[in-house]
Design a protein around this motif. Structure first.
Motif, PDB file in Angstrom:
ATOM      1  N   PHE A 122       0.842  -1.197   0.000  1.00 21.08           N
ATOM      2  CA  PHE A 122       0.000   0.000   0.000  1.00 21.08           C
ATOM      3  C   PHE A 122       0.874   1.243   0.000  1.00 21.08           C
ATOM      4  O   PHE A 122       0.651   2.168  -0.767  1.00 21.08           O
ATOM      5  N   ILE A 123       1.868   1.281   0.884  1.00 16.56           N
ATOM      6  CA  ILE A 123       2.776   2.431   0.982  1.00 16.56           C
ATOM      7  C   ILE A 123       4.079   1.966   1.629  1.00 16.56           C
ATOM      8  O   ILE A 123       4.076   1.055   2.449  1.00 16.56           O
ATOM      9  N   THR A 124       5.172   2.589   1.222  1.00 14.58           N
ATOM     10  CA  THR A 124       6.456   2.344   1.885  1.00 14.58           C
ATOM     11  C   THR A 124       6.980   3.666   2.436  1.00 14.58           C
ATOM     12  O   THR A 124       6.816   4.716   1.822  1.00 14.58           O
ATOM     13  N   ILE A 125       7.599   3.570   3.591  1.00 10.93           N
ATOM     14  CA  ILE A 125       8.140   4.743   4.268  1.00 10.93           C
ATOM     15  C   ILE A 125       9.621   4.464   4.550  1.00 10.93           C
ATOM     16  O   ILE A 125       9.937   3.562   5.330  1.00 10.93           O
ATOM     17  N   PRO A 126      10.520   5.204   3.916  1.00  6.91           N
ATOM     18  CA  PRO A 126      11.947   4.957   4.156  1.00  6.91           C
ATOM     19  C   PRO A 126      12.381   5.452   5.536  1.00  6.91           C
ATOM     20  O   PRO A 126      11.809   6.391   6.076  1.00  6.91           O
ATOM     21  N   PHE A 127      13.383   4.782   6.082  1.00  6.06           N
ATOM     22  CA  PHE A 127      13.965   5.231   7.342  1.00  6.06           C
ATOM     23  C   PHE A 127      15.476   5.015   7.291  1.00  6.06           C
ATOM     24  O   PHE A 127      15.975   4.125   6.615  1.00  6.06           O
ATOM     25  N   ASP A 128      16.191   5.887   7.993  1.00  3.95           N
ATOM     26  CA  ASP A 128      17.649   5.814   8.066  1.00  3.95           C
ATOM     27  C   ASP A 128      18.063   6.392   9.418  1.00  3.95           C
ATOM     28  O   ASP A 128      17.952   7.595   9.656  1.00  3.95           O
ATOM     29  N   GLY A 129      18.521   5.502  10.304  1.00  2.00           N
ATOM     30  CA  GLY A 129      18.912   5.926  11.647  1.00  2.00           C
ATOM     31  C   GLY A 129      20.053   6.922  11.665  1.00  2.00           C
ATOM     32  O   GLY A 129      20.188   7.703  12.601  1.00  2.00           O
TER      33      GLY A 129
END
Length: 191
Positions: A122-129
């Motif tokens: 449905f949707i992707t949300i990128p993350f980068d610590g």
């Protein structure tokens, strides 16, 4: 010199006295308000059985449609959390990300059910610590002709949240057929 002082004082006193007389002689600007509470009570005494039945029917429908959101549960997988295990159509899914490690990098993928065994992104949300160790995100499933989400059937069911690029376990939640009151028109079929 005394006349020069006495005349302005006398004129001032006359003006003040005239103002007081004008103010006290004005009629009140208040308006009488009818006692509507008593009128309502009198009207209720004259309700016919047909009207009484219709009022009871409306009250029953209102009680059936009464809505209160579920308590927040905060379902957790590592640094990722969603606020509930069950949502109604029109509610926003609150994703809270906090405490990402410096080398945590990937995508949060919300997967909607196609059937009992298959899912679609449905949707992707990128993350980068390394860039941002904590943030919040709202996901709100909505009908969209361009994305091919035509009816509520495209959203109802058991969803998954997958954390790509990590070893964190998936989260699951359910979207029910119930529609958030006031949002019924947002979920009429569009395709």
């Amino acid at each position: 010199m005394n006349n020069k002082i006495v005349i302005p004082i006398a004129i001032g006193i006359i003006i003040v006295i005239g103002g007081i007389i004008v103010i006290t002689n004005q009629e009140s600007d208040t308006i009488k308000i009818e006692d509507t509470l008593n009128k309502e009570l009198q009207l209720n005494e004259d309700i016919t059985p047909e009207v009484e039945e219709k009022l009871n029917e409306i009250e029953k429908i209102n009680l059936e449609n009464e809505y209160s959101p579920k308590e927040r549960e905060w379902i957790t997988s590592g640094p990722f959390q969603i606020d509930r295990s069950e949502y109604v159509l029109g509610e926003k899914i609150f994703l809270r990300i906090g405490g990402l490690e410096y080398d945590d990098k990937g995508q949060v993928a919300f997967l909607r059910p196609l059937n009992n065994t298959h899912y679609s992104v449905f949707i992707t949300i990128p993350f980068d610590g390394a860039n941002k160790p904590a943030f919040n995100y709202y996901v709100e499933p909505q009908l969209s002709k361009t994305k091919g989400y035509c009816t509520v059937d495209d959203f109802v069911g058991n969803w998954r949240v997958v954390f790509r690029g990590t070893d964190y376990p998936n989260l699951e939640f359910k979207i029910t057929e119930q529609i958030l009151p006031g949002n019924e028109s947002d979920f009429k079929p569009i395709c």
